[in-house]
Design an enzyme around this catalytic site. Structure first.
Site, PDB file in Angstrom:
ATOM      1  N   ASP A 239     -10.774 -20.663 -45.237  1.00  0.00           N
ATOM      2  CA  ASP A 239     -10.525 -19.722 -46.646  1.00  0.00           C
ATOM      3  C   ASP A 239     -10.616 -20.802 -47.531  1.00  0.00           C
ATOM      4  OD1 ASP A 239      -9.388 -17.611 -47.668  1.00  0.00           O
ATOM      5  OD2 ASP A 239      -7.362 -18.299 -47.898  1.00  0.00           O
TER       6      ASP A 239
ATOM      7  N   TYR B  30     -10.932 -21.088 -51.950  1.00  0.00           N
ATOM      8  CA  TYR B  30     -10.258 -21.105 -53.192  1.00  0.00           C
ATOM      9  C   TYR B  30     -10.860 -21.069 -54.678  1.00  0.00           C
ATOM     10  CZ  TYR B  30      -5.664 -22.400 -55.897  1.00  0.00           C
ATOM     11  OH  TYR B  30      -4.609 -22.603 -56.793  1.00  0.00           O
TER      12      TYR B  30
ATOM     13  N   HIS C 116      -8.214 -17.337 -60.589  1.00  0.00           N
ATOM     14  CA  HIS C 116      -6.805 -17.495 -59.659  1.00  0.00           C
ATOM     15  C   HIS C 116      -6.212 -18.728 -59.749  1.00  0.00           C
ATOM     16  CE1 HIS C 116      -4.324 -16.923 -56.152  1.00  0.00           C
ATOM     17  NE2 HIS C 116      -5.143 -17.769 -55.487  1.00  0.00           N
TER      18      HIS C 116
ATOM     19  N   ARG D 156       2.891 -25.229 -62.143  1.00  0.00           N
ATOM     20  CA  ARG D 156       2.722 -26.475 -62.716  1.00  0.00           C
ATOM     21  C   ARG D 156       2.449 -26.126 -64.399  1.00  0.00           C
ATOM     22  NH1 ARG D 156      -0.972 -26.883 -58.761  1.00  0.00           N
ATOM     23  NH2 ARG D 156      -2.787 -26.841 -60.446  1.00  0.00           N
TER      24      ARG D 156
ATOM     25  N   GLU E 218      -3.763 -11.166 -50.590  1.00  0.00           N
ATOM     26  CA  GLU E 218      -4.862 -12.001 -51.266  1.00  0.00           C
ATOM     27  C   GLU E 218      -6.270 -11.225 -50.995  1.00  0.00           C
ATOM     28  OE1 GLU E 218      -3.448 -16.491 -51.623  1.00  0.00           O
ATOM     29  OE2 GLU E 218      -5.189 -16.005 -50.012  1.00  0.00           O
TER      30      GLU E 218
ATOM     31  N   GLU F 297      -9.597 -10.714 -51.231  1.00  0.00           N
ATOM     32  CA  GLU F 297     -10.708 -11.573 -51.069  1.00  0.00           C
ATOM     33  C   GLU F 297     -12.394 -10.837 -50.366  1.00  0.00           C
ATOM     34  OE1 GLU F 297      -9.839 -15.042 -48.983  1.00  0.00           O
ATOM     35  OE2 GLU F 297      -7.750 -15.062 -49.398  1.00  0.00           O
TER      36      GLU F 297
ATOM     37  N   ASP G 295      -6.069 -11.526 -47.173  1.00  0.00           N
ATOM     38  CA  ASP G 295      -5.223 -12.430 -46.412  1.00  0.00           C
ATOM     39  C   ASP G 295      -3.998 -12.724 -46.906  1.00  0.00           C
ATOM     40  OD1 ASP G 295      -5.285 -14.840 -44.816  1.00  0.00           O
ATOM     41  OD2 ASP G 295      -5.421 -16.265 -46.361  1.00  0.00           O
TER      42      ASP G 295
ATOM     43  N   ARG H 144       4.515 -16.419 -49.739  1.00  0.00           N
ATOM     44  CA  ARG H 144       4.856 -17.441 -50.603  1.00  0.00           C
ATOM     45  C   ARG H 144       5.775 -18.346 -50.685  1.00  0.00           C
ATOM     46  NH1 ARG H 144      -0.467 -17.265 -52.322  1.00  0.00           N
ATOM     47  NH2 ARG H 144      -1.080 -15.165 -53.010  1.00  0.00           N
TER      48      ARG H 144
ATOM     49  N   GLN I 168       5.087 -20.629 -47.571  1.00  0.00           N
ATOM     50  CA  GLN I 168       3.920 -21.542 -48.373  1.00  0.00           C
ATOM     51  C   GLN I 168       4.385 -22.536 -49.200  1.00  0.00           C
ATOM     52  OE1 GLN I 168       1.123 -19.252 -50.211  1.00  0.00           O
ATOM     53  NE2 GLN I 168      -0.246 -20.971 -50.730  1.00  0.00           N
TER      54      GLN I 168
ATOM     55  N   TYR J  21       3.793 -26.563 -47.747  1.00  0.00           N
ATOM     56  CA  TYR J  21       2.446 -26.953 -48.094  1.00  0.00           C
ATOM     57  C   TYR J  21       2.256 -28.251 -48.332  1.00  0.00           C
ATOM     58  CZ  TYR J  21       1.940 -26.719 -53.222  1.00  0.00           C
ATOM     59  OH  TYR J  21       2.507 -27.107 -54.565  1.00  0.00           O
TER      60      TYR J  21
ATOM     61  N   LYS K 115       0.438 -18.650 -43.942  1.00  0.00           N
ATOM     62  CA  LYS K 115      -0.867 -17.919 -44.271  1.00  0.00           C
ATOM     63  C   LYS K 115      -1.306 -17.253 -42.635  1.00  0.00           C
ATOM     64  CE  LYS K 115      -2.311 -18.612 -48.370  1.00  0.00           C
ATOM     65  NZ  LYS K 115      -3.027 -17.749 -49.346  1.00  0.00           N
TER      66      LYS K 115
ATOM     67  N   THR L 105      -4.687 -11.829 -41.119  1.00  0.00           N
ATOM     68  CA  THR L 105      -5.696 -11.775 -42.086  1.00  0.00           C
ATOM     69  C   THR L 105      -6.276 -10.495 -41.490  1.00  0.00           C
ATOM     70  OG1 THR L 105      -5.954 -14.201 -42.347  1.00  0.00           O
ATOM     71  CG2 THR L 105      -7.811 -12.910 -42.925  1.00  0.00           C
TER      72      THR L 105
ATOM     73  N   THR M  69      -8.623 -15.904 -53.144  1.00  0.00           N
ATOM     74  CA  THR M  69      -8.164 -14.656 -54.006  1.00  0.00           C
ATOM     75  C   THR M  69      -9.043 -14.364 -54.813  1.00  0.00           C
ATOM     76  OG1 THR M  69      -5.919 -14.885 -53.619  1.00  0.00           O
ATOM     77  CG2 THR M  69      -6.503 -13.658 -55.599  1.00  0.00           C
TER      78      THR M  69
ATOM     79  N   GLU N  53       0.069 -13.356 -59.049  1.00  0.00           N
ATOM     80  CA  GLU N  53      -0.343 -13.270 -60.432  1.00  0.00           C
ATOM     81  C   GLU N  53       0.258 -11.968 -60.988  1.00  0.00           C
ATOM     82  OE1 GLU N  53      -4.657 -14.843 -60.241  1.00  0.00           O
ATOM     83  OE2 GLU N  53      -4.287 -14.167 -58.389  1.00  0.00           O
TER      84      GLU N  53
END
Length: 417
Positions: free
Chosen positions: A119, A121, A126, A135, A192, A194, A226, A230, A233, A237, A246, A250, A337, A351
């Protein structure tokens, strides 16, 4: 000259003769085998067979597309050309028509046996949104993001076909104000949206596959959801990345759209700055103009545009193998995503609801920060095709079922943290 089929195809069908996606289907009491979708029908390739001059007919009695996918690009082209001829020339109608099965009468299965799953990114929008959420005082993209397609290896055994229920996963999660983690059902279950790419032709261990050789190895394209927990995760992570948040499910669409069907959908990707390293460069424009719809309980909540993806599928394949990792038939990798620049183009509830601070309002008056038990999420997508038609991908759909405890009985998720 416009190509038309003698098979009736509704005006807005996902499956005109310019598409001819492959899948695995069965009828009651019969084994799974290969077919292609045309209008409201499936053409049974295992029954059509060699009598119709179909190359490699023996492959289509298998319960997966892997034997045919392994044959490579020239075989894919030859079969597609013959199928187009059989379905457009009235001279073949009498021989072919008995092998058309109404789609309403069939069950659809996972179309290929998954070897490895990766998978990525690859959406700048996204990745930037996620960076701003988690952040807020730092640059939204990490320093490496525009230098390589970031990805991780997922779990091939939990790739499931559309329609498979998704059981809410349990795991460790830690609320921001909690002193210690707790165990229980995920309270931030997400999707997600995808796009996935299915490898047909394998490669040699130790020999990288160049971006220019993408079409020699990738058989076709599917839609992917997917599913993501959250809260699980976020706690797990650091430092090694996604794991249990995750790996529980899927979902993929049951129809694999051949790469050749998407020639008219190819576009140049967004400008890449800085210029990628040489192994990621190619003169081939492998951006794809796919329009995706995300629906929750039948209501469209987002329309992510795949053409905005920063990294292309060809670059993902090159990066995935640049260290010498080999490809196997049935390898499967997804884009990550898909999100566009606008708020209604975001491909995840993380999001869309901005991590729960701006819940999505549905037409029935309810809101969703994340998914509730009983919610059904359905993804659809279309692309421009040859002769001005629309190429569709069918749909990938899944319904959330309550979490199960260690004994397998259903449990209730807590209120969203």
């Amino acid at each position: 000259m416009t190509t038309r089929s003698w098979v009736p195809v509704p005006e807005h069908s996902d499956f005109p003769v310019q598409n001819l996606p492959y899948g695995i289907f069965s009828r009651a009491g019969e084994p799974p085998r290969a077919g292609v979708a045309i209008g409201e029908h499936v053409l049974d390739l295992s029954r059509l067979g060699a009598d119709a001059g179909l190359p490699h007919a023996e492959d289509f009695a298998a319960p997966s597309l892997n034997p045919f996918m392994a044959r490579g690009r020239e075989a894919w082209r030859a079969v597609r050309a013959r199928l187009t001829e059989l379905l457009t020339d009235e001279a073949h109608r009498a021989a072919v028509e008995p092998h058309l099965v109404p789609r309403a009468e069939v069950s659809l299965h996972l179309p290929f046996e998954v070897a490895d799953y990766v998978d990525f990114y690859a959406s700048e929008h996204h990745a930037s949104n996620v960076g701003r959420v988690f952040r807020p005082t730092q640059p939204p993209l990490t320093p490496n993001w525009k230098h390589l397609p970031i990805g991780y290896h997922g779990r091939s055994g939990t790739v499931v076909v559309s329609g498979t229920p998704v059981v809410r996963p349990c795991g460790q999660r830690k609320a921001p104000d909690a002193e210690a983690p707790s165990f229980g059902p995920s309270v931030r279950l997400d999707i997600e949206a995808e796009v996935g790419f299915v490898v047909g032709t394998p490669s040699e261990l130790g020999r990288p596959v160049s971006a220019a050789d993408f079409a020699d190895h990738v058989f076709g394209v599917v839609l992917v959801n997917d599913w993501s927990a959250r809260d699980i995760q976020a706690w797990e992570y650091v430092p090694l990345g996604p794991f249990l948040g995750k790996s529980f499910a899927t979902s993929v669409s049951p129809w694999v759209v051949p790469l050749e069907a998407l020639e008219a959908a190819r576009v140049a990707p967004p400008a890449q700055d800085p210029e990628p390293l040489p192994y990621l460069r190619t003169d081939e424009p492998w951006g794809l103009d796919l329009a995706i719809e995300v629906a929750c309980n039948g209501e469209v909540v987002s329309r992510p545009p795949f053409r905005t993806m920063y990294w292309t599928a060809a670059q993902m394949l090159a990066h995935m193998t640049v260290n010498g990792a080999s490809l196997r038939t049935g390898d499967f990798y997804a884009s990550g995503t898909v999100s566009g620049p606008e708020p209604d183009q975001r491909g995840s509830f993380l999001e869309l609801g901005w991590n729960g601070t701006e819940p999505v309002k549905l037409a029935d008056g309810s809101t969703r920060a994340y998914l509730a038990d009983g919610d059904t999420v359905t993804l659809r997508a279309t692309a421009p095709g040859r002769d001005g038609v629309r190429i569709g991908f069918g749909e990938v759909s899944g319904t959330v079922e309550p979490a199960r405890d260690a004994a397998g009985s259903a449990g209730q998720a807590e209120q969203q943290q």
